[in-house]
Write a protein that holds these residues in place. Structure first.
Motif, PDB file in Angstrom:
ATOM      1  N   TYR A  27       3.041   9.795 -10.091  1.00 29.80           N
ATOM      2  CA  TYR A  27       2.554   9.911 -11.691  1.00 29.80           C
ATOM      3  C   TYR A  27       1.696  11.465 -10.966  1.00 29.80           C
ATOM      4  O   TYR A  27       1.644  11.903 -12.083  1.00 29.80           O
ATOM      5  CB  TYR A  27       1.504   9.057 -11.729  1.00 29.80           C
ATOM      6  CG  TYR A  27       0.236   8.789 -11.843  1.00 29.80           C
ATOM      7  CD1 TYR A  27       0.904   8.601 -14.258  1.00 29.80           C
ATOM      8  CD2 TYR A  27      -1.072   9.757 -12.068  1.00 29.80           C
ATOM      9  CE1 TYR A  27       0.281   9.092 -15.090  1.00 29.80           C
ATOM     10  CE2 TYR A  27      -2.057   9.994 -13.615  1.00 29.80           C
ATOM     11  CZ  TYR A  27      -1.895   9.177 -14.516  1.00 29.80           C
ATOM     12  OH  TYR A  27      -1.828   9.535 -16.106  1.00 29.80           O
ATOM     13  N   ARG A  28       0.956  11.968  -9.820  1.00 30.47           N
ATOM     14  CA  ARG A  28       0.357  12.814  -9.657  1.00 30.47           C
ATOM     15  C   ARG A  28       1.385  14.204  -9.766  1.00 30.47           C
ATOM     16  O   ARG A  28       1.335  15.332 -10.534  1.00 30.47           O
ATOM     17  CB  ARG A  28      -0.540  12.905  -8.337  1.00 30.47           C
ATOM     18  CG  ARG A  28      -1.732  12.478  -8.889  1.00 30.47           C
ATOM     19  CD  ARG A  28      -2.405  12.396  -7.574  1.00 30.47           C
ATOM     20  NE  ARG A  28      -1.658  13.134  -5.852  1.00 30.47           N
ATOM     21  CZ  ARG A  28      -1.803  11.373  -5.290  1.00 30.47           C
ATOM     22  NH1 ARG A  28      -2.343  10.892  -6.065  1.00 30.47           N
ATOM     23  NH2 ARG A  28      -1.498  11.350  -4.767  1.00 30.47           N
ATOM     24  N   LEU A  37       2.287   1.493  -3.669  1.00 28.16           N
ATOM     25  CA  LEU A  37       1.381   2.480  -4.532  1.00 28.16           C
ATOM     26  C   LEU A  37       1.252   3.688  -3.798  1.00 28.16           C
ATOM     27  O   LEU A  37       1.184   4.514  -4.919  1.00 28.16           O
ATOM     28  CB  LEU A  37      -0.028   1.278  -4.187  1.00 28.16           C
ATOM     29  CG  LEU A  37      -1.270   2.208  -4.883  1.00 28.16           C
ATOM     30  CD1 LEU A  37      -0.720   1.856  -6.959  1.00 28.16           C
ATOM     31  CD2 LEU A  37      -2.233   0.976  -4.671  1.00 28.16           C
ATOM     32  N   GLY A  38       0.931   4.395  -2.804  1.00 27.28           N
ATOM     33  CA  GLY A  38       0.863   5.866  -2.525  1.00 27.28           C
ATOM     34  C   GLY A  38       1.658   6.603  -2.961  1.00 27.28           C
ATOM     35  O   GLY A  38       1.623   7.098  -4.020  1.00 27.28           O
ATOM     36  N   GLU A  81       1.083  -0.739   0.362  1.00 31.75           N
ATOM     37  CA  GLU A  81      -0.041   0.255   0.447  1.00 31.75           C
ATOM     38  C   GLU A  81       1.033   1.402   0.081  1.00 31.75           C
ATOM     39  O   GLU A  81       0.687   2.319  -0.684  1.00 31.75           O
ATOM     40  CB  GLU A  81      -1.185   0.427   0.976  1.00 31.75           C
ATOM     41  CG  GLU A  81      -1.749  -1.039   1.670  1.00 31.75           C
ATOM     42  CD  GLU A  81      -2.484  -0.666   2.130  1.00 31.75           C
ATOM     43  OE1 GLU A  81      -2.223  -0.092   3.284  1.00 31.75           O
ATOM     44  OE2 GLU A  81      -4.071  -2.079   2.340  1.00 31.75           O
ATOM     45  N   SER A  90       3.518   5.643  -5.179  1.00 30.84           N
ATOM     46  CA  SER A  90       4.004   5.609  -6.883  1.00 30.84           C
ATOM     47  C   SER A  90       2.945   6.441  -7.619  1.00 30.84           C
ATOM     48  O   SER A  90       3.197   7.383  -8.437  1.00 30.84           O
ATOM     49  CB  SER A  90       3.364   4.670  -7.165  1.00 30.84           C
ATOM     50  OG  SER A  90       3.618   4.151  -9.030  1.00 30.84           O
ATOM     51  N   GLU A  91       1.914   6.475  -6.868  1.00 29.73           N
ATOM     52  CA  GLU A  91       0.483   7.492  -7.177  1.00 29.73           C
ATOM     53  C   GLU A  91       1.035   8.691  -7.331  1.00 29.73           C
ATOM     54  O   GLU A  91       0.278   9.798  -8.319  1.00 29.73           O
ATOM     55  CB  GLU A  91      -0.694   7.648  -6.527  1.00 29.73           C
ATOM     56  CG  GLU A  91      -1.515   6.218  -7.218  1.00 29.73           C
ATOM     57  CD  GLU A  91      -2.943   5.406  -6.030  1.00 29.73           C
ATOM     58  OE1 GLU A  91      -2.768   6.326  -5.013  1.00 29.73           O
ATOM     59  OE2 GLU A  91      -2.956   5.114  -6.131  1.00 29.73           O
TER      60      GLU A  91
END
Length: 195
Positions: free
Chosen positions: A77-78, A70-71, A67, A73-74
Motif C-alpha cells: 500500500y505504501r 499484514l506487514g 502479522e 500488505s502495508e
C-alpha cells in the motif's frame, strides 16, 4: 537452524545475568514442518540465587503469518501511494490528518500549521467553497462515498482544478463496510490534479 547462534547467545546471557528470557523463533516439530514459537523462561530464585528455570513455549505460527501478511500488505500500500501521482489522504469527522497538510502546504505555499482547524478552506476558490463544505458536511452526516471537484490556489497564486474522492472506513465489527448507528468511521481518499 539460522537462529541457533543468536538464540544460544541470548539464552547464555539470560543464564549469566539471571534475567528473564523471551524469544520468537521457528521450531521444527516431529512432523518436519517449521512453525513459529514464542518461548519465555524466568529464573526461580532462593537465597542462594537461581535454582532453576521455568518457562513455556507457545505455537504462534498463525499469528506470525498474519502479522507478516499484514506487514507485506502495508508495504504494498505504501509503495502504491508513493508511486501514485495522487495525494492519498485520511480524515476523521474532525478533519484531514496532519500528514496530509504537509502535501497541501507544498502545493499551496501556505504553512501546514495555518491550514488546520478548517482554515484550509481559504485555499479553495471562493466560488467553490460552499459546495465543498456541503459535500464534506453530508459525508460526515451519512458516511457514504463522495466526489467533489474544486479549484485550489497554488503556490504561484493561480488556481488549479482538483478532484477529491473519499470512501468511509468503518471501525470494529462494521469494518466490512456495512455501517451501524454506533460505528465510528473515518475516510480515506485521493486528491488528484485534474488538469
Amino acid at each position: 537452524p539460522d537462529d541457533a547462534p543468536r538464540l544460544g547467545a541470548e539464552w547464555n546471557q539470560a543464564v549469566l545475568t539471571g534475567a528473564p528470557h523471551e524469544s520468537r523463533h521457528p521450531y521444527l516439530p516431529p512432523d518436519g514442518e517449521y512453525r513459529w514459537h514464542m518461548c519465555r523462561a524466568v529464573p526461580v530464585r532462593d537465597k542462594g540465587g537461581v535454582q532453576e528455570w521455568v518457562g513455556f513455549s507457545v505455537d504462534i505460527h498463525v499469528r506470525h503469518e498474519a502479522e507478516k501478511a499484514l506487514g507485506d500488505s502495508e508495504a504494498r500500500y505504501r509503495a502504491l501511494v508513493e508511486a501514485s501521482s495522487q495525494l492519498v489522504w485520511t480524515a476523521d469527522a474532525n478533519g484531514i490528518s496532519e500528514r496530509c497538510w504537509i502535501w497541501w502546504s507544498e502545493i499551496t505555499g501556505v504553512p501546514a500549521a495555518a491550514l488546520a482547524c478548517g482554515r484550509w478552506i481559504e485555499t479553495i476558490h471562493p466560488d467553490d467553497r460552499r459546495a465543498l463544505r456541503a459535500v464534506w458536511r453530508r459525508s460526515r452526516e451519512t458516511p457514504i462515498p463522495f466526489e467533489a471537484e474544486f479549484r485550489l490556489r497554488a503556490r504561484d497564486g493561480e488556481y488549479r482544478h482538483y478532484g477529491a474522492r473519499g470512501v468511509p472506513l468503518f471501525a470494529g465489527e462494521e469494518s466490512n463496510g456495512h455501517p451501524s448507528p454506533v460505528s465510528t468511521f473515518s475516510w480515506i481518499g485521493t486528491l488528484d490534479d485534474v488538469i
